[in-house]
Design a protein around this motif. Structure first.
Motif, PDB file in Angstrom:
ATOM      1  N   THR A  63       0.979  -1.187  -0.074  1.00 45.05           N
ATOM      2  CA  THR A  63      -0.019  -0.004   0.102  1.00 45.05           C
ATOM      3  C   THR A  63       0.852   1.312  -0.018  1.00 45.05           C
ATOM      4  O   THR A  63       1.892   1.287   0.733  1.00 45.05           O
ATOM      5  N   GLU A  64       0.491   2.227  -0.724  1.00 48.92           N
ATOM      6  CA  GLU A  64       1.154   3.434  -0.972  1.00 48.92           C
ATOM      7  C   GLU A  64       0.950   4.478   0.373  1.00 48.92           C
ATOM      8  O   GLU A  64      -0.103   4.477   0.709  1.00 48.92           O
ATOM      9  N   ILE A  65       2.008   4.561   1.071  1.00 47.75           N
ATOM     10  CA  ILE A  65       1.827   5.366   2.354  1.00 47.75           C
ATOM     11  C   ILE A  65       1.819   6.972   2.203  1.00 47.75           C
ATOM     12  O   ILE A  65       2.859   7.320   1.406  1.00 47.75           O
ATOM     13  N   VAL A  66       0.811   7.554   2.340  1.00 46.67           N
ATOM     14  CA  VAL A  66       0.589   9.003   2.047  1.00 46.67           C
ATOM     15  C   VAL A  66       1.248   9.770   3.318  1.00 46.67           C
ATOM     16  O   VAL A  66       0.787   9.315   4.357  1.00 46.67           O
ATOM     17  N   GLU A  67       1.857  10.928   3.132  1.00 44.91           N
ATOM     18  CA  GLU A  67       2.254  11.564   4.140  1.00 44.91           C
ATOM     19  C   GLU A  67       1.509  12.879   4.055  1.00 44.91           C
ATOM     20  O   GLU A  67       1.087  13.681   3.149  1.00 44.91           O
ATOM     21  N   TYR A  68       1.076  13.106   5.574  1.00 49.55           N
ATOM     22  CA  TYR A  68      -0.005  14.502   5.736  1.00 49.55           C
ATOM     23  C   TYR A  68       0.953  15.309   6.892  1.00 49.55           C
ATOM     24  O   TYR A  68       1.912  14.990   7.411  1.00 49.55           O
ATOM     25  N   SER A  69       0.708  16.537   6.511  1.00 48.01           N
ATOM     26  CA  SER A  69       1.207  17.539   7.356  1.00 48.01           C
ATOM     27  C   SER A  69       0.178  18.086   8.602  1.00 48.01           C
ATOM     28  O   SER A  69      -0.911  18.145   8.383  1.00 48.01           O
ATOM     29  N   GLY A  70       0.917  18.234   9.635  1.00 54.83           N
ATOM     30  CA  GLY A  70       0.140  18.488  10.866  1.00 54.83           C
ATOM     31  C   GLY A  70       1.030  19.357  11.768  1.00 54.83           C
ATOM     32  O   GLY A  70       1.981  19.932  11.396  1.00 54.83           O
ATOM     33  N   THR A  71       0.378  19.753  12.789  1.00 54.40           N
ATOM     34  CA  THR A  71       0.897  20.758  13.654  1.00 54.40           C
ATOM     35  C   THR A  71       1.015  20.047  15.217  1.00 54.40           C
ATOM     36  O   THR A  71      -0.150  19.584  15.542  1.00 54.40           O
ATOM     37  N   THR A  72       1.859  20.565  15.806  1.00 61.87           N
ATOM     38  CA  THR A  72       2.007  19.722  17.385  1.00 61.87           C
ATOM     39  C   THR A  72       1.393  20.690  18.181  1.00 61.87           C
ATOM     40  O   THR A  72       1.533  22.113  18.103  1.00 61.87           O
ATOM     41  N   ARG A  73       0.624  20.140  19.258  1.00 60.51           N
ATOM     42  CA  ARG A  73      -0.029  20.985  20.205  1.00 60.51           C
ATOM     43  C   ARG A  73       0.156  20.044  21.290  1.00 60.51           C
ATOM     44  O   ARG A  73       0.188  18.895  21.576  1.00 60.51           O
ATOM     45  N   PRO A  74      -0.062  20.853  22.681  1.00 59.87           N
ATOM     46  CA  PRO A  74      -0.058  20.225  24.073  1.00 59.87           C
ATOM     47  C   PRO A  74      -1.265  19.271  24.076  1.00 59.87           C
ATOM     48  O   PRO A  74      -2.374  19.803  23.607  1.00 59.87           O
ATOM     49  N   VAL A 266      -0.767  15.618  17.370  1.00 60.35           N
ATOM     50  CA  VAL A 266      -0.517  16.220  16.208  1.00 60.35           C
ATOM     51  C   VAL A 266      -2.164  16.162  15.324  1.00 60.35           C
ATOM     52  O   VAL A 266      -2.445  14.890  15.190  1.00 60.35           O
ATOM     53  N   MET A 267      -2.648  17.412  14.733  1.00 55.60           N
ATOM     54  CA  MET A 267      -3.757  17.255  14.151  1.00 55.60           C
ATOM     55  C   MET A 267      -3.292  17.389  12.584  1.00 55.60           C
ATOM     56  O   MET A 267      -2.750  18.237  12.155  1.00 55.60           O
ATOM     57  N   ALA A 268      -3.875  16.343  12.015  1.00 60.30           N
ATOM     58  CA  ALA A 268      -3.422  16.156  10.592  1.00 60.30           C
ATOM     59  C   ALA A 268      -4.671  16.321   9.778  1.00 60.30           C
ATOM     60  O   ALA A 268      -5.868  15.591  10.463  1.00 60.30           O
ATOM     61  N   GLN A 269      -5.015  16.921   8.616  1.00 64.38           N
ATOM     62  CA  GLN A 269      -6.223  16.994   7.606  1.00 64.38           C
ATOM     63  C   GLN A 269      -6.058  15.909   6.760  1.00 64.38           C
ATOM     64  O   GLN A 269      -5.223  15.586   5.865  1.00 64.38           O
ATOM     65  N   ARG A 335       5.319  15.750  10.235  1.00 67.43           N
ATOM     66  CA  ARG A 335       4.767  15.094   8.823  1.00 67.43           C
ATOM     67  C   ARG A 335       4.351  13.463   9.305  1.00 67.43           C
ATOM     68  O   ARG A 335       5.224  12.946   9.946  1.00 67.43           O
ATOM     69  N   VAL A 336       3.277  13.107   9.141  1.00 66.81           N
ATOM     70  CA  VAL A 336       2.646  12.150   9.523  1.00 66.81           C
ATOM     71  C   VAL A 336       2.300  10.982   8.595  1.00 66.81           C
ATOM     72  O   VAL A 336       2.083  11.335   7.648  1.00 66.81           O
TER      73      VAL A 336
END
Length: 426
Positions: A63-74, A266-269, A335-336
């Protein structure tokens, strides 16, 4: 390594291998030509080691692994807001400071609130003194009622005795009637004093209610006075400081922002098309541009939003990671990659199964002190996708195998490893 980088690597290897095949005959890499063999008197070229490219078996996925961008938060973040208006007289912490639970972080001038507390306590003292006076009054009324009751009881005894004597003719009827009238008056006095007792009891009940109401006002004023000291509700790190001593703040104004950095999220869309492959608790790998020395950080999906953005059709996925040393801060680009669900197997190029007599045979490398040989081994294959195929059994992790060779192989064939091989057999 992604599928495209692997394909590129194999293409480079193939081109380099073909170059070696074209170049090596003149340099003596492959066996000499037939004419040279005849002149040298050596054996046939088929007896010479065959150049092969090898790799080591590794776990992978088709399976192709897709990379998503997110932001770290407490994982937990709070804002300390003013609950009373006033001038900030002290801020004892700054950005980056670690604070303990219950620690006073800032103070607001509480002069007016202190005056309010004193006023409420003074009024409470007045109410309590009223209750004390009423308690004395009701005690006097109860004593009067008790005396009236005793007088009535004695009057009843006297009336009964004199009536009996009058009936016997020992005394006059007027004396008996006078005693009976005195009894009636005594009973009226008992009723009057008892009414006074009841009235005093109602007065003291009302006074006690006023005391309780005033005590509530004192408690409220004291609680508001406590608002001038802003305390941390949890062990945390100061993320933001928005005021300085001397600033005037209104009710609800934010003074400090705190966060517990021991655990981050980490919140990723994620596209709605990928939701079917994601579940709560699924592992994830996170890379941080701010820390290139950290290859990956392991995390898990802890929450998947039930609502997708109406315009972009993206869904927020929360991934939680541990940060015990607090090295990773809030607001960093992450990057998730989500680990695909299902069992993992060894994945090899399809070219590795093209060296043998059938599609279920792979050649593994065996090496001793004298020579290196390729040994045919039967394997059980699974799914294949874009020149990659799963090996369900027959090949062990990290075991060297032949990716491709310049000629067909047979079991026990002597081989030599090309410069593109991934490591040598042990």
């Amino acid at each position: 390594m992604t599928r495209w980088s692997k394909a590129l690597r194999y293409s480079i290897r193939l081109i380099a291998g073909l170059g070696l095949v074209l170049w090596m005959p003149s340099c003596g890499f492959f066996a000499p030509s037939g004419a040279q063999t005849e002149r040298s008197g050596r054996s046939d070229a088929s007896d010479q080691p065959i150049a092969v490219e090898t790799a080591r078996a590794q776990i992978g996925t088709l399976t192709e692994i897709v990379e998503y961008s997110g932001t770290t938060r407490p994982q937990q973040q709070i804002a300390l807001r003013a609950q009373t208006a006033g001038e900030v007289v002290d801020v004892g912490v700054d950005v980056g400071d670690l604070v303990a639970q219950g620690q006073i972080l800032a103070r607001i001038d509480g002069g007016l609130l202190t005056a309010r507390v004193n006023e409420a306590q003074a009024e409470l003292s007045v109410r309590q003194s009223e209750v004390a006076e009423d308690e004395v009054a009701i005690a006097d009324a109860q004593a009067t009622a008790a005396q009236a009751t005793a007088t009535r009881d004695q009057a009843k005894i006297d009336a009964d005795r004199l009536r009996k004597l009058a009936n016997q003719g020992a005394i006059s009827q007027q004396a008996a009637e006078a005693a009976e009238l005195a009894l009636v008056n005594a009973e009226q006095s008992v009723k009057a004093t008892q009414a006074q007792v009841n009235a005093r009891q109602q007065v003291i009940a009302a006074a006690a209610s006023r005391v309780n109401a005033q005590q509530a006002l004192v408690d409220e004023a004291q609680e508001q006075l406590a608002w001038v000291n802003l305390r941390s509700q949890l062990p945390a790190t100061v993320l933001n400081r928005l005021v300085d001593p001397g600033d005037y703040v209104q009710v609800g104004a934010t003074l400090l922002e705190l966060g517990d950095l021991s655990t981050l999220k980490v919140m990723a869309q994620v596209s709605e098309l990928e939701l079917g492959q994601l579940t709560i608790g699924q592992p994830a790998q996170i890379r941080l541009d701010a820390f290139p020395d950290i290859e990956t950080i392991s995390g898990r999906i802890t929450r998947i939003s039930p609502i997708a953005d109406a315009t972009s059709r993206l869904v927020t996925v929360e991934v939680t990671i541990a940060n015990p040393d607090g090295r990773i801060g809030s607001g960093l680009l992450a990057r998730v990659r989500f680990k695909p669900p299902g069992d993992e197997h060894i994945v090899v190029p399809t070219s590795a199964l093209e060296n043998g007599p059938d599609k279920n045979t792979i050649f593994v490398i065996e090496q001793d002190h004298q020579k290196t040989t390729a040994v045919a081994r039967s394997v059980r294959i699974g799914q294949n996708h874009q020149e990659q195929i799963e090996i369900l059994s027959g090949l062990e992790i990290n075991e060297p195998f032949v990716v491709q060779s310049d000629r067909p192989l047979k079991t026990g064939q002597a081989v030599r490893l090309s410069i593109l091989s991934e490591g040598e057999a042990e």
